[in-house]
Design a protein around this motif. Structure first.
Motif, PDB file in Angstrom:
ATOM      1  N   GLU A 154      -8.352  -7.239  -1.116  1.00  0.00           N
ATOM      2  CA  GLU A 154      -8.436  -6.390   0.078  1.00  0.00           C
ATOM      3  C   GLU A 154      -8.331  -7.264   1.328  1.00  0.00           C
ATOM      4  OE1 GLU A 154      -7.923  -3.786   2.195  1.00  0.00           O
ATOM      5  OE2 GLU A 154      -8.808  -2.703   0.495  1.00  0.00           O
ATOM      6  N   ARG A 206     -14.057  -8.740   1.811  1.00  0.00           N
ATOM      7  CA  ARG A 206     -12.638  -8.847   2.118  1.00  0.00           C
ATOM      8  C   ARG A 206     -12.147 -10.276   1.867  1.00  0.00           C
ATOM      9  NH1 ARG A 206      -9.450  -8.780   7.518  1.00  0.00           N
ATOM     10  NH2 ARG A 206     -11.338  -9.707   8.365  1.00  0.00           N
ATOM     11  N   ARG A 260     -11.145   2.823   0.586  1.00  0.00           N
ATOM     12  CA  ARG A 260      -9.896   2.995  -0.155  1.00  0.00           C
ATOM     13  C   ARG A 260     -10.228   2.926  -1.646  1.00  0.00           C
ATOM     14  NH1 ARG A 260      -4.848   0.019   2.118  1.00  0.00           N
ATOM     15  NH2 ARG A 260      -6.279  -1.752   2.176  1.00  0.00           N
ATOM     16  N   SER A 318       0.848  -1.187   0.000  1.00  0.00           N
ATOM     17  CA  SER A 318       0.000   0.000   0.000  1.00  0.00           C
ATOM     18  C   SER A 318       0.884   1.237   0.000  1.00  0.00           C
ATOM     19  CB  SER A 318      -0.920   0.008   1.224  1.00  0.00           C
ATOM     20  OG  SER A 318      -0.165   0.209   2.408  1.00  0.00           O
ATOM     21  N   ASP A 357     -12.242   0.540  -6.563  1.00  0.00           N
ATOM     22  CA  ASP A 357     -12.542   0.149  -5.191  1.00  0.00           C
ATOM     23  C   ASP A 357     -12.527  -1.382  -5.163  1.00  0.00           C
ATOM     24  OD1 ASP A 357     -13.668  -0.503  -2.711  1.00  0.00           O
ATOM     25  OD2 ASP A 357     -14.913   1.298  -2.690  1.00  0.00           O
ATOM     26  N   LEU A 378     -12.949  -3.568  -2.809  1.00  0.00           N
ATOM     27  CA  LEU A 378     -14.073  -4.184  -2.099  1.00  0.00           C
ATOM     28  C   LEU A 378     -15.353  -4.150  -2.931  1.00  0.00           C
ATOM     29  CD1 LEU A 378     -13.659  -3.090   1.621  1.00  0.00           C
ATOM     30  CD2 LEU A 378     -13.723  -5.420   0.726  1.00  0.00           C
TER      31      LEU A 378
END
Length: 879
Positions: free
Chosen positions: A327, A360, A336, A294, A352, A354
């Motif tokens: 994720e 997740r 995020r 990240s 995105d 997710l």
């Protein structure tokens, strides 16, 4: 360019450590319909290091269209220690004309075609005699005018694997043609191994063309070459861990560029990956999705920065870039969100993970296509992610878990590219080439930037790595299967250079008085006529056999290759050196044989083999404890210190490495292989010996290479590499690792100076080392690797420091209630590869038990005077 690619481990990433191995989901293995592994040029099948069976091409007449009549089966003339396995690399099929391999395959599947190459000489043909093209019956050109030798040299790799994917073939068979390139000089084609393996269709959906939202690229009917396969934020994933597809995944660290390096994170120990119905479990292994990179915690910095990867590629091709996401940390949408850029163009906005994956721990991937035209700057592919500000997510951040890049065939059906151009590092007097100013060998700073300060440093320009030696011999005309004059090898590692000319018996008179002279009949009897069952190793001089002489004495018999014209200088040097040197920590030469063109050396048999064999966890031999390793280092240091100071003149070994440190039945370390040894300066006015560069790449002193001035400090440098190899349990050079880790010396120094060395110590010994011992040991190794020889310690200082490290270890072990004496340590156990333990009776008579042993050198004039003490060494009947 080089500066952008070279990574500095001093800027250590913050790593969230977790037991990711326990979190790997059980992925359904893909079972290929076709799995053909061809051991080219071999008459027998064999297993590689991973246990895969390779079938000899000589055993299947249907593979070669002419049953091999237009080619020969050849063996490599040299064994490179950096090869992952002797199979398939030590044999090759050599072609003088266009030759075709035919394979029957499942018509419903795409197929991997993997070609394996080892740039050695074969049957006397120079490595640079091979230049060729490779075509398929489906109309694709895989390689064109390709030189394995030049490419491997440019990449500083010991071997090459080229991976291609071919579309389905309705007719049910695919042919691969090897075609020698038409040149002024005769050229040949060769291949060591071929894999033809079914693969699932990984590209069902077209890829979106970057910059053209309404344009897609369908690669279902295309051929492509794998350029990069990166485990972002994670370590190397071996092919055996890849869901049946046998794909290697490499660490992305060397390719992360710019001021923002990102934050590496991993899932918790009980995390499991959940593959959705539209993502096959073989898209990527679970281990890839259990970690990632990240941008980090600084939200303001993230808003003004990109997380960027830069990859070297070839122009005039279309590339498919596959990005893998999973994720692992967040649970809600819009926490995020980020944008993706490829070559400074927007590939996708407001990503995105997710939202794409629904929850997740669910992996997804996205494919993008990009065209690199001929005017693309620096032949680079940029991939970058940046937080999406417009949607105001909870966190201004971006993530990536995996990255793959595939080159798609052009309109002519080709994925072939020109050979990379290596740096020209030799002086004009060597090659007649001008050395570019920025790589001038006269400037130590420039040389350090090229060599990384360690004769094999981090790669530059993404694909073109530092080249330590480029020595081209004058090309000589040769006939297939013929010998030809010998030459100095021009590729890594620096092979032992031999003097041509066959031994004819004239040197026996010079050596007969030095040690026992065996008859060839005795040698054959000792080795059961050089039985393959008694072969215990292969070196530059020849094969080493286990043998028995004088009704029971075990010996090691090193026989030169009788079909080559090499080794007289090394043979004579070895006999002359070892006949005069006697020391507890030097291998003892018992005798030699020089008869009927044969050159044979006979040594004491070293029961436990080489130090290197006990450092790695894949050889079936006990893995040494830290005390054992430190004790062996002390013994080897004593042997080298004696060479430098105990003889009439300084003797420089010139090839110090873990394969030349042997261990006897009592685990006493002994330095071996003196074929390259050279007497040091003979007068006080001399500080060095001017000589051509010889040694082993990875251990080679960069100052010696640069100046061709040999000193005993060159041995000190090599021994510093050995110390780090003992500590980290990894090879001096490993081309399979990320570029900034290829050279052990570079990598270890970076870790040492960045404070991360304890993190990369061999896990088998990490908990055994006293902190003070580790600090002393690492400081000693670091000083040995100083760029300038004058700044390095003497071997006497190295020995003193290592014994100080052992003192710290003794204190630590005593406080912990562990055995501290060599005798007590003999009962310790070493862990084997399978996790079991093996009792090792090791150190009862080891080096640390004899801190003040006497050292004696026998010069020719001293032999008679010392006969009473050393009669067993000079008696013609041996010992």
């Amino acid at each position: 360019m080089a500066g952008r690619v070279r990574c500095s481990l001093a800027l250590a990433l913050v790593v969230v450590v977790a037991a990711a191995a326990a979190a790997v989901a059980t992925a359904k293995l893909y079972s290929p319909a076709d799995r053909i592994l061809v051991n080219c040029g071999s008459a027998t099948d064999g297993l590689d290091a991973e246990g895969r069976r390779w079938v000899a091409d000589a055993s299947n007449d249907t593979w070669l269209t002419d049953s091999g009549k237009s080619s020969i089966m050849a063996a490599a003339d040299e064994l490179e220690p950096m090869l992952p396995s002797s199979i398939p690399y030590m044999t090759a099929r050599v072609f003088t004309m266009d030759t075709v391999y035919n394979f029957s395959v499942n018509p419903r599947d795409r197929h991997w075609i993997r070609l394996h190459f080892y740039p050695s000489s074969y049957n006397g043909l120079d490595p640079d005699d091979f230049r060729f093209s490779v075509f398929t019956s489906t109309g694709f050109t895989l390689l064109h005018n390709f030189s394995v030798y030049v490419t491997a040299k440019a990449l500083t790799q010991a071997y090459l694997i080229r991976e291609f994917s071919l579309p389905r073939v309705p007719e049910g068979h695919v042919s691969v043609t090897f075609s020698p390139s038409p040149m002024v000089n005769v050229t040949y084609a060769f291949v060591n191994g071929i894999e033809v393996i079914s693969m699932p269709d990984l590209f069902n959906d077209p890829a979106t063309m970057v910059g053209f939202a309404d344009e897609t690229v369908d690669v279902s009917a295309a051929a492509f070459q794998t350029m990069y396969r990166l485990n972002v934020g994670g370590a190397y994933i071996p092919p055996s861990n890849d869901s049946g597809l046998t794909r290697p995944w490499y660490d992305d660290t060397p390719f992360v560029q710019g001021p923002l390096r990102g934050l590496v994170y991993n899932a918790g120990p009980h995390f499991h990956i959940k593959y959705p119905s539209d993502v096959a479990e073989y898209a990527a292994p679970p281990e890839l999705y259990l970690g990632g990179r990240s941008m980090g915690r600084d939200q303001r910095l993230n808003q003004n920065s990109n997380l960027t990867w830069i990859l070297h590629v070839d122009c005039n091709f279309t590339y498919v870039v596959r990005l893998h996401f999973c994720e692992l940390q967040l649970v809600h949408a819009n926490q995020r969100v980020f944008d993706i850029y490829i070559n400074n163009r927007t590939a996708q906005t407001d990503v995105d993970v997710l939202e794409m994956a629904t929850e997740r721990g669910v992996p997804v991937y996205k494919d993008y296509a990009v065209r690199l035209s001929n005017d693309t700057a620096d032949e680079e592919l940029w991939v970058a992610v940046h937080p999406s500000v417009m949607l105001r997510p909870q966190f201004y951040d971006a993530i990536l878990n995996g990255l793959e890049v595939f080159k798609v065939n052009d309109t002519a059906g080709s994925v072939a590219s020109p050979d990379p151009t290596p740096f020209k590092l030799l002086a004009e007097k060597e090659l007649g080439w001008g050395v570019p100013p920025e790589f001038s060998t006269d400037n130590p700073a420039n040389m350090a930037s090229v060599m990384g300060g360690t004769a094999g440093g981090a790669a530059a320009a993404g694909i073109v790595a530092a080249i330590c030696v480029v020595v081209y011999s004058n090309k000589r005309s040769k006939k297939l299967g013929g010998g030809g004059d010998s030459h100095t090898s021009a590729w890594l590692p620096l092979y032992h250079s031999h003097t041509s000319g066959k031994s004819s018996g004239h040197i026996t008179a010079n050596l007969a008085g030095m040690c026992r002279h065996f008859s060839f009949a005795e040698i054959k009897a000792a080795t059961k006529n050089f039985s393959n069952d008694l072969a215990i190793g292969v070196g530059g001089f020849g094969v080493v056999y286990r043998g028995v002489v004088d009704s029971g004495m075990k010996v090691a018999v090193k026989r030169s290759n009788p079909s080559s014209e090499q080794g007289i200088n090394e043979f004579q040097t070895e006999v002359e050196m070892l006949s005069k040197l006697r020391h507890r920590h030097l291998v003892s030469l018992i005798g030699f044989c020089e008869e009927d063109g044969e050159m044979v050396l006979v040594y004491d048999y070293m029961e436990h083999g080489t130090l290197r064999e006990h450092l790695y966890h894949n050889g079936g031999k006990p893995t040494l404890s830290w005390r054992h390793r430190l004790d062996i280092c002390i013994g080897a240091a004593r042997g080298l210190h004696y060479l430098h100071t105990g003889a009439k003149y300084t003797i420089i070994h010139r090839d110090v490495k873990t394969t030349n440190i042997l261990v006897d039945e009592n685990w006493v370390a002994k330095v071996s292989d003196f074929g390259l040894s050279k007497s040091g300066p003979t007068t006080l006015n001399q500080s060095h010996v001017s000589t051509v560069v010889k040694g082993s790449f990875g251990y080679l002193d960069p100052e010696y290479y640069r100046r061709q001035q040999l000193t005993e400090k060159s041995d000190v440098y090599s021994f510093g590499v050995v110390l780090f190899e003992v500590l980290l349990a990894r090879p001096a050079l490993d081309p399979a690792l990320p570029r900034d880790q290829v050279s052990l010396a570079d990598y270890a120094l970076a870790c040492k100076r960045g404070g991360t060395l304890p993190d990369v110590v061999d896990p088998a010994i990490k908990d055994q080392i006293a902190p003070e011992c580790l600090a002393k040991f690492a400081d000693t190794a670091e000083k040995c690797l100083a760029e300038n020889g004058t700044e390095r310690p003497t071997m006497g200082d190295v020995l003193w420091n290592l014994e100080s490290a052992m003192h710290f270890q003794d204190t630590f072990d005593a406080a912990a209630g562990r055995p501290v004496s060599a005798l007590d340590a003999a009962s310790s156990s070493s862990h084997l590869d399978d996790g079991s333990t093996a009792s090792v009776n090791t150190l009862a008579t080891s080096s640390t038990s004899h801190r003040h042993e006497a050292c004696v050198v026998l010069e020719p004039d001293d032999v008679v005077a010392e006969r009473a003490t050393f009669s067993q060494l000079v008696q013609p009947t041996g010992r």
